[in-house]
Scaffold this active site. Structure first.
Site, mmCIF file in Angstrom:
data_model
loop_
_atom_site.group_PDB
_atom_site.id
_atom_site.type_symbol
_atom_site.label_atom_id
_atom_site.label_comp_id
_atom_site.label_asym_id
_atom_site.label_seq_id
_atom_site.Cartn_x
_atom_site.Cartn_y
_atom_site.Cartn_z
ATOM 1 N N TYR A 142 -34.333 40.712 96.184
ATOM 2 C CA TYR A 142 -35.327 41.578 95.557
ATOM 3 C C TYR A 142 -34.807 43.002 95.627
ATOM 4 O O TYR A 142 -34.343 43.430 96.684
ATOM 5 C CB TYR A 142 -36.666 41.447 96.295
ATOM 6 C CG TYR A 142 -37.743 42.390 95.816
ATOM 7 C CD1 TYR A 142 -38.459 42.113 94.648
ATOM 8 C CD2 TYR A 142 -38.066 43.540 96.529
ATOM 9 C CE1 TYR A 142 -39.461 42.973 94.215
ATOM 10 C CE2 TYR A 142 -39.062 44.398 96.103
ATOM 11 C CZ TYR A 142 -39.752 44.107 94.944
ATOM 12 O OH TYR A 142 -40.744 44.960 94.505
ATOM 13 N N ASP A 232 -27.330 46.436 97.962
ATOM 14 C CA ASP A 232 -28.689 46.930 98.175
ATOM 15 C C ASP A 232 -28.923 46.911 99.681
ATOM 16 O O ASP A 232 -29.253 45.876 100.258
ATOM 17 C CB ASP A 232 -29.699 46.053 97.432
ATOM 18 C CG ASP A 232 -31.137 46.501 97.676
ATOM 19 O OD1 ASP A 232 -31.360 47.313 98.603
ATOM 20 O OD2 ASP A 232 -32.030 46.024 96.953
ATOM 21 N N LYS A 260 -36.111 52.944 102.844
ATOM 22 C CA LYS A 260 -36.772 52.593 104.107
ATOM 23 C C LYS A 260 -36.344 53.489 105.267
ATOM 24 O O LYS A 260 -36.779 54.630 105.346
ATOM 25 C CB LYS A 260 -36.578 51.103 104.395
ATOM 26 C CG LYS A 260 -37.170 50.218 103.267
ATOM 27 C CD LYS A 260 -37.289 48.784 103.653
ATOM 28 C CE LYS A 260 -37.663 47.862 102.509
ATOM 29 N NZ LYS A 260 -39.063 47.817 102.160
HETATM 30 N N1 HOZ Z 1 -39.714 45.626 99.894
HETATM 31 C C1 HOZ Z 1 -40.768 45.149 100.715
HETATM 32 C C2 HOZ Z 1 -41.055 43.719 100.482
HETATM 33 N N2 HOZ Z 1 -39.989 42.873 100.667
HETATM 34 C C3 HOZ Z 1 -42.034 45.913 100.665
HETATM 35 C C4 HOZ Z 1 -42.276 46.726 99.456
HETATM 36 C C5 HOZ Z 1 -43.411 46.234 98.663
HETATM 37 O O1 HOZ Z 1 -44.533 46.660 98.953
HETATM 38 O O2 HOZ Z 1 -43.173 45.429 97.774
#
Ligand code: HOZ
Length: 421
Positions: A142, A232, A260
């Site tokens: 993702y 990523d 993050k």
């Molecule tokens: N990237 C995170 C989930 N895998 C949190 C961000 C979101 O709120 O989607």
């Protein structure tokens, strides 16, 4: 009805699904989401006054704990000098230098405001640099919520069993299974690809490590077929080592996306890489990228202070030791229950499957309803875990041995409690 449930109920009148990001909605687990009142260290306190050991850490950023006094102090101090200028500052220069010094492959870096932006800009830059349109991503990875990467995506897209999303245009996105080099090479033979975008350790289908040789193999394939390799490292950057997964595994991408931790808990992300590629960005080159709040002074202050805390001697050794300590406590519990687990550094996932998965379709075969019951049973025991089998837990450096014992005992009970509906 408790206060969290009341707030969730009321929120749904004015916010779609009651949340500002879908993964927060607890739709794949039992019960309503916890509404947060405050957090300090690794303790989260909800709107009903319940306390939890927080193993989400805002989905990764809070590696030094919530409301770290030194981070709070620099944010407060920065705020007194203005909260946004839309103009360059010396702090951005110093922070960029910190990032360049930290991340082995990064020679130049540009700041933006979210991981989604970082991957979107990095892909555009890769297309502009190579003159090619297609990109290749790995199933279950993702990379944020923009068009080209919402294909075969992990995180909330997988949690809610959406194959992609209506409304996206991604005709040039190719996909291959994670940990499968042959599938990647078939694509590269057939299509000129601008970039392979990969989470060097997947964290959005639970935590899945790269198999030995996988990252090196992607590097070699990119070199052979003229594609850029983009890591990523939004989750892994400053978490798996100060220099991220590329330091830990010794593989150098062409571009790196950060988010993050780099923002110290404020909205900040970055992308960077080889100078000759980064020099294609506007205003030097023709590839356009911009943002009003990019390099925001509060976020830069929080990020710089967090990186300074991470440079303390022994920080990553201690984090590794406590993460291994949790794994050692959980391993017999997980094995006895017929479950499995992956851990890389301070990223960890218990899988409701007898064999730990190495790719996305294997995660989908986990006992997801049981995971949902397990998650609620953990909450009942004061343990705040990600609300999906498709999300990794992130351990904060503030945990003590006593916390590890508490976590192991609570998780053992929750696994037992999850057996029957
Ligand atoms: N990237 C995170 C989930 N895998 C949190 C961000 C979101 O709120 O989607």
């Amino acid at each position: 009805m408790n206060r969290s449930s009341q707030l969730f109920h009321d929120s749904q009148r004015v916010i779609p699904g009651g949340v500002n990001s879908p993964v927060r909605a607890f739709k794949a687990v039992v019960g309503d989401p916890v509404f947060v009142q405050s957090a300090e260290g690794h303790t989260l306190i909800d709107a009903d006054g319940n306390r939890y050991i927080d193993l989400i850490g805002s989905w990764g950023p809070m590696i030094v704990g919530h409301a770290h006094p030194e981070v709070v102090a620099v944010i407060q101090e920065a705020a007194t000098r203005g909260t946004s200028y839309g103009a360059p500052t010396e702090a951005e220069l110093l922070f960029a230098q910190d990032i360049v010094d930290a991340v082995p492959s990064v020679e130049q870096v540009r700041l933006c405001s979210s991981g989604t932006e970082a991957t979107m800009h990095a892909l555009r830059l890769a297309r502009g640099f190579t003159g090619r349109d297609a990109i290749l991503k790995l199933d279950g990875c993702y990379h944020g919520a923009h068009d080209s990467v919402l294909v075969a995506a992990g995180s909330g897209v997988a949690t809610f069993a959406q194959p992609g999303s209506p409304g996206i245009i991604a005709p040039a996105t190719l996909t291959a299974p994670y940990n499968d080099l042959a599938a990647v090479e078939r694509h590269l033979q057939a299509t000129p690809v601008a970039a392979i975008l990969v989470e060097p350790v997947a964290g959005n289908m639970g935590c899945i490590p790269p198999q030995p040789g996988y990252l090196e193999g992607l590097r070699a394939l990119c070199d052979r077929y003229g594609a850029l390799l983009i890591f990523d490292e939004v989750m892994t950057g400053f978490r798996l080592a100060y220099g991220g997964a590329q330091e830990r595994f010794g593989v150098r991408p062409d571009l790196t996306c950060l988010g993050k931790i780099v923002g110290g808990g404020l909205p900040l992300a970055a992308f960077g890489g080889r100078r000759e590629i980064m020099q294609r960005l506007s205003p030097v080159g023709p590839v356009y990228q911009a943002g009003t709040l990019s390099g925001n002074p509060l976020a830069v202050a929080a990020g710089r202070k967090t990186l300074e805390l991470l440079r303390a001697p022994g920080f990553y050794e201690r984090l590794e030791a406590l993460s291994a300590g949790l794994e050692a406590r959980l391993s017999p519990i997980v094995a006895k229950a017929g479950l499995s687990m992956h851990r890389v550094g301070s990223m960890i996932t218990i899988y409701f499957s007898p064999v730990a998965p190495w790719r996305f379709d294997e995660v989908a075969r986990c006992d997801l309803p049981r995971f949902g019951r397990f998650h609620r049973a953990c909450l009942d025991r004061g343990i705040y875990l990600p609300c999906s089998q498709y999300e990794a837990a992130f351990l904060p450096a503030t945990l003590t041995d006593h916390d590890l014992d508490t976590l192991a005992a609570g998780i053992a009970e929750a696994i037992d409690a999850s057996v029957s509906p």
